[in-house]
Design a protein around this motif. Sequence first.
Motif, PDB file in Angstrom:
ATOM      1  N   THR A   1       0.820  -1.200   0.000  1.00  0.00           N
ATOM      2  CA  THR A   1       0.000   0.000   0.000  1.00  0.00           C
ATOM      3  C   THR A   1       0.859   1.257   0.000  1.00  0.00           C
ATOM      4  O   THR A   1       2.041   1.228   0.344  1.00  0.00           O
ATOM      5  N   LEU A   2       0.243   2.378  -0.384  1.00  0.00           N
ATOM      6  CA  LEU A   2       0.918   3.660  -0.324  1.00  0.00           C
ATOM      7  C   LEU A   2       1.030   4.160   1.115  1.00  0.00           C
ATOM      8  O   LEU A   2       1.955   4.883   1.455  1.00  0.00           O
ATOM      9  N   HIS A   3       0.059   3.807   1.928  1.00  0.00           N
ATOM     10  CA  HIS A   3       0.028   4.299   3.293  1.00  0.00           C
ATOM     11  C   HIS A   3       1.213   3.756   4.080  1.00  0.00           C
ATOM     12  O   HIS A   3       1.556   2.584   3.992  1.00  0.00           O
ATOM     13  N   GLN A   4       1.852   4.626   4.849  1.00  0.00           N
ATOM     14  CA  GLN A   4       3.001   4.198   5.634  1.00  0.00           C
ATOM     15  C   GLN A   4       2.596   3.260   6.755  1.00  0.00           C
ATOM     16  O   GLN A   4       1.443   3.238   7.185  1.00  0.00           O
ATOM     17  N   GLY A   5       3.545   2.490   7.259  1.00  0.00           N
ATOM     18  CA  GLY A   5       3.289   1.591   8.368  1.00  0.00           C
ATOM     19  C   GLY A   5       3.183   2.335   9.682  1.00  0.00           C
ATOM     20  O   GLY A   5       3.316   3.561   9.738  1.00  0.00           O
ATOM     21  N   SER A   6       2.964   1.590  10.760  1.00  0.00           N
ATOM     22  CA  SER A   6       2.817   2.195  12.080  1.00  0.00           C
ATOM     23  C   SER A   6       4.138   2.807  12.525  1.00  0.00           C
ATOM     24  O   SER A   6       5.192   2.173  12.433  1.00  0.00           O
ATOM     25  N   SER A   7       4.049   4.035  13.017  1.00  0.00           N
ATOM     26  CA  SER A   7       5.239   4.726  13.513  1.00  0.00           C
ATOM     27  C   SER A   7       5.394   4.580  15.019  1.00  0.00           C
ATOM     28  O   SER A   7       6.448   4.849  15.576  1.00  0.00           O
ATOM     29  N   ILE A   8       4.300   4.177  15.694  1.00  0.00           N
ATOM     30  CA  ILE A   8       4.322   3.988  17.142  1.00  0.00           C
ATOM     31  C   ILE A   8       3.890   2.572  17.448  1.00  0.00           C
ATOM     32  O   ILE A   8       2.853   2.110  16.973  1.00  0.00           O
ATOM     33  N   SER A   9       4.676   1.873  18.254  1.00  0.00           N
ATOM     34  CA  SER A   9       4.362   0.504  18.664  1.00  0.00           C
ATOM     35  C   SER A   9       4.074   0.496  20.159  1.00  0.00           C
ATOM     36  O   SER A   9       4.957   0.760  20.978  1.00  0.00           O
ATOM     37  N   VAL A  10       2.824   0.210  20.511  1.00  0.00           N
ATOM     38  CA  VAL A  10       2.453   0.137  21.918  1.00  0.00           C
ATOM     39  C   VAL A  10       3.046  -1.110  22.551  1.00  0.00           C
ATOM     40  O   VAL A  10       3.515  -1.088  23.698  1.00  0.00           O
ATOM     41  N   ALA A  11       3.051  -2.215  21.807  1.00  0.00           N
ATOM     42  CA  ALA A  11       3.560  -3.476  22.336  1.00  0.00           C
ATOM     43  C   ALA A  11       5.039  -3.382  22.715  1.00  0.00           C
ATOM     44  O   ALA A  11       5.470  -3.879  23.761  1.00  0.00           O
ATOM     45  N   ASN A  12       5.816  -2.712  21.855  1.00  0.00           N
ATOM     46  CA  ASN A  12       7.259  -2.603  22.105  1.00  0.00           C
ATOM     47  C   ASN A  12       7.646  -1.293  22.790  1.00  0.00           C
ATOM     48  O   ASN A  12       8.829  -1.057  23.045  1.00  0.00           O
ATOM     49  N   ALA A  13       6.643  -0.460  23.068  1.00  0.00           N
ATOM     50  CA  ALA A  13       6.881   0.843  23.697  1.00  0.00           C
ATOM     51  C   ALA A  13       7.958   1.622  22.933  1.00  0.00           C
ATOM     52  O   ALA A  13       8.889   2.177  23.515  1.00  0.00           O
ATOM     53  N   SER A  14       7.829   1.647  21.618  1.00  0.00           N
ATOM     54  CA  SER A  14       8.831   2.320  20.790  1.00  0.00           C
ATOM     55  C   SER A  14       8.143   3.226  19.778  1.00  0.00           C
ATOM     56  O   SER A  14       6.944   3.102  19.519  1.00  0.00           O
ATOM     57  N   SER A  15       8.924   4.156  19.220  1.00  0.00           N
ATOM     58  CA  SER A  15       8.397   5.095  18.252  1.00  0.00           C
ATOM     59  C   SER A  15       9.466   5.447  17.231  1.00  0.00           C
ATOM     60  O   SER A  15      10.645   5.574  17.570  1.00  0.00           O
ATOM     61  N   LYS A  16       9.034   5.614  15.981  1.00  0.00           N
ATOM     62  CA  LYS A  16       9.927   6.065  14.919  1.00  0.00           C
ATOM     63  C   LYS A  16       9.828   7.573  14.715  1.00  0.00           C
ATOM     64  O   LYS A  16      10.480   8.123  13.829  1.00  0.00           O
ATOM     65  N   ILE A  17       9.001   8.231  15.521  1.00  0.00           N
ATOM     66  CA  ILE A  17       8.787   9.664  15.384  1.00  0.00           C
ATOM     67  C   ILE A  17       9.744  10.407  16.310  1.00  0.00           C
ATOM     68  O   ILE A  17       9.949  10.011  17.462  1.00  0.00           O
TER      69      ILE A  17
END
Length: 242
Positions: free
Chosen positions: A178-194
């Motif tokens: 898809t064109l839509h980007q993937g998740s930038s925030i992961s609640v399970a891993n408590a991590s963020s790409k932002i």
Amino acid sequence: MHRYANPTRFLKIARVATPIVALLGLALTAAGLWIGLFASPPDYQQGESVRIMYVHVPAAWLGAGGYMSLAIASATALIWRHPLATIAARAIAPAGAAFTAICLVSGSLWGKPTWGTYWVWDARLTSMLVLLFLYLGYLALSASEAEKGGEQRGAAILALVGVINLPIIKYSVEWWNTLHQGSSISVANASSKIAPELLTPLLLSVAGFSFLFGAIVLMRMRAMLAWARVDARSRRMAEALA
């Protein structure tokens, strides 16, 4: 749990909770949007258009989360017949539909500078559009059943069937190209790409929108209960005069 299903007890709690939840929502939303729109830096790739994120992401979160709440309330109404469950579901649906519509509109505005078009039949976009149709279908069926004096079982069943769309929304970017980007925030891993300077106003906006959603639902439930009482009193007066 059952003790809070009493309408009188619920109203006592809701009268106190509604202004608190509403004020928290307004304060957090104002802070998040102020920082996000005016104080945070532009994204190094998307530039100023990234600021749409501070409305789009919270709206998307509440569109999907609101539908899950709608399904839980509908299941409670079907299984345990809580007196407030159907009212809660009917109060949640318009708010969830509104936030889903905001998500779609803001996403289209974000898509134009990012993808060069307002709309594509992308898996994530299409599944969110289906979510809006599910909300509208629930509202129409619920209104029809309420007009006929039914228990609104059909609307509740529709809400439960529609839950199958939620994992499609979440995992569509992983299951399909898809064109839509993937998740930038992961609640399970408590991590963020932002970046932190972008993440802080985003989290404030999500929290603020969530409290506003809760305040809207509480206000609608109180209004619906008040209307039900007025309607019941009017019927009793009409029967007494007949």
